[in-house]
Design a protein around this motif. Structure first.
Motif, PDB file in Angstrom:
ATOM      1  N   VAL A  77     123.453 -34.204 -27.221  1.00  0.00           N
ATOM      2  CA  VAL A  77     122.124 -33.636 -27.453  1.00  0.00           C
ATOM      3  C   VAL A  77     121.057 -34.490 -26.774  1.00  0.00           C
ATOM      4  CG1 VAL A  77     120.393 -33.160 -29.234  1.00  0.00           C
ATOM      5  CG2 VAL A  77     122.765 -32.452 -29.574  1.00  0.00           C
ATOM      6  N   THR A  78     121.192 -35.801 -26.868  1.00  0.00           N
ATOM      7  CA  THR A  78     120.224 -36.691 -26.229  1.00  0.00           C
ATOM      8  C   THR A  78     120.235 -36.509 -24.725  1.00  0.00           C
ATOM      9  OG1 THR A  78     120.487 -38.311 -28.001  1.00  0.00           O
ATOM     10  CG2 THR A  78     119.516 -39.097 -25.947  1.00  0.00           C
ATOM     11  N   PHE A  79     121.422 -36.476 -24.130  1.00  0.00           N
ATOM     12  CA  PHE A  79     121.511 -36.315 -22.686  1.00  0.00           C
ATOM     13  C   PHE A  79     120.950 -34.958 -22.253  1.00  0.00           C
ATOM     14  CE2 PHE A  79     123.613 -35.196 -18.699  1.00  0.00           C
ATOM     15  CZ  PHE A  79     123.238 -36.290 -17.933  1.00  0.00           C
ATOM     16  N   ALA A  80     121.269 -33.914 -23.003  1.00  0.00           N
ATOM     17  CA  ALA A  80     120.772 -32.581 -22.661  1.00  0.00           C
ATOM     18  C   ALA A  80     119.246 -32.532 -22.756  1.00  0.00           C
ATOM     19  CB  ALA A  80     121.398 -31.533 -23.572  1.00  0.00           C
ATOM     20  N   ALA A  81     118.687 -33.141 -23.788  1.00  0.00           N
ATOM     21  CA  ALA A  81     117.230 -33.135 -23.961  1.00  0.00           C
ATOM     22  C   ALA A  81     116.541 -33.927 -22.850  1.00  0.00           C
ATOM     23  CB  ALA A  81     116.864 -33.706 -25.326  1.00  0.00           C
ATOM     24  N   VAL A  82     117.063 -35.096 -22.544  1.00  0.00           N
ATOM     25  CA  VAL A  82     116.465 -35.928 -21.495  1.00  0.00           C
ATOM     26  C   VAL A  82     116.592 -35.236 -20.144  1.00  0.00           C
ATOM     27  CG1 VAL A  82     116.686 -38.110 -20.248  1.00  0.00           C
ATOM     28  CG2 VAL A  82     116.756 -38.095 -22.737  1.00  0.00           C
ATOM     29  N   SER A  83     117.766 -34.713 -19.840  1.00  0.00           N
ATOM     30  CA  SER A  83     117.978 -34.025 -18.561  1.00  0.00           C
ATOM     31  C   SER A  83     117.059 -32.814 -18.430  1.00  0.00           C
ATOM     32  CB  SER A  83     119.423 -33.562 -18.427  1.00  0.00           C
ATOM     33  OG  SER A  83     120.281 -34.655 -18.388  1.00  0.00           O
ATOM     34  N   GLY A  84     116.976 -32.031 -19.474  1.00  0.00           N
ATOM     35  CA  GLY A  84     116.115 -30.849 -19.447  1.00  0.00           C
ATOM     36  C   GLY A  84     114.650 -31.210 -19.285  1.00  0.00           C
ATOM     37  N   VAL A  87     125.479 -36.668 -30.863  1.00  0.00           N
ATOM     38  CA  VAL A  87     124.183 -37.300 -30.617  1.00  0.00           C
ATOM     39  C   VAL A  87     124.003 -37.601 -29.129  1.00  0.00           C
ATOM     40  CG1 VAL A  87     122.782 -39.348 -31.084  1.00  0.00           C
ATOM     41  CG2 VAL A  87     124.037 -38.247 -32.939  1.00  0.00           C
ATOM     42  N   GLN A  88     125.040 -38.112 -28.482  1.00  0.00           N
ATOM     43  CA  GLN A  88     124.959 -38.392 -27.048  1.00  0.00           C
ATOM     44  C   GLN A  88     124.759 -37.109 -26.251  1.00  0.00           C
ATOM     45  OE1 GLN A  88     128.678 -40.456 -26.444  1.00  0.00           O
ATOM     46  NE2 GLN A  88     127.609 -42.412 -26.147  1.00  0.00           N
TER      47      GLN A  88
END
Length: 77
Positions: free
Chosen positions: A42-49, A39-40
């Motif tokens: 995927v969340t970090f990747a989505a926010v960063s992207g 979850v961390q």
């Protein structure tokens, strides 16, 4: 191109600071690390992207506007 790179760098720094403030942990540098939950990661990747795309689009829009102001307009025919 330099402005896009600078915007991406600033966006990454901002995401890292916000991530650290909200989670209390440093922003992940290796999303394959076993200590980071899925979850961390995927969340970090989505926010960063998302932030990276936003920074690039805003930078491009600013460059296009600046170029339009600098480029001489042809005289009316």
């Amino acid at each position: 191109m330099v402005l896009t790179l600078a915007a991406g760098w600033l966006a990454q720094k901002a995401v890292g600071m916000i991530w650290e403030k909200s989670t209390g942990h440093h922003a992940p540098t290796d999303l394959d690390d076993d200590e980071i939950t899925v979850v961390q990661a995927v969340t970090f990747a989505a926010v960063s992207g998302g932030v990276a795309v936003l920074a690039r689009r805003l930078t491009r829009r600013g460059v296009v506007r600046a170029a339009a102001r600098i480029t001489p307009k042809p005289p009316p025919a």
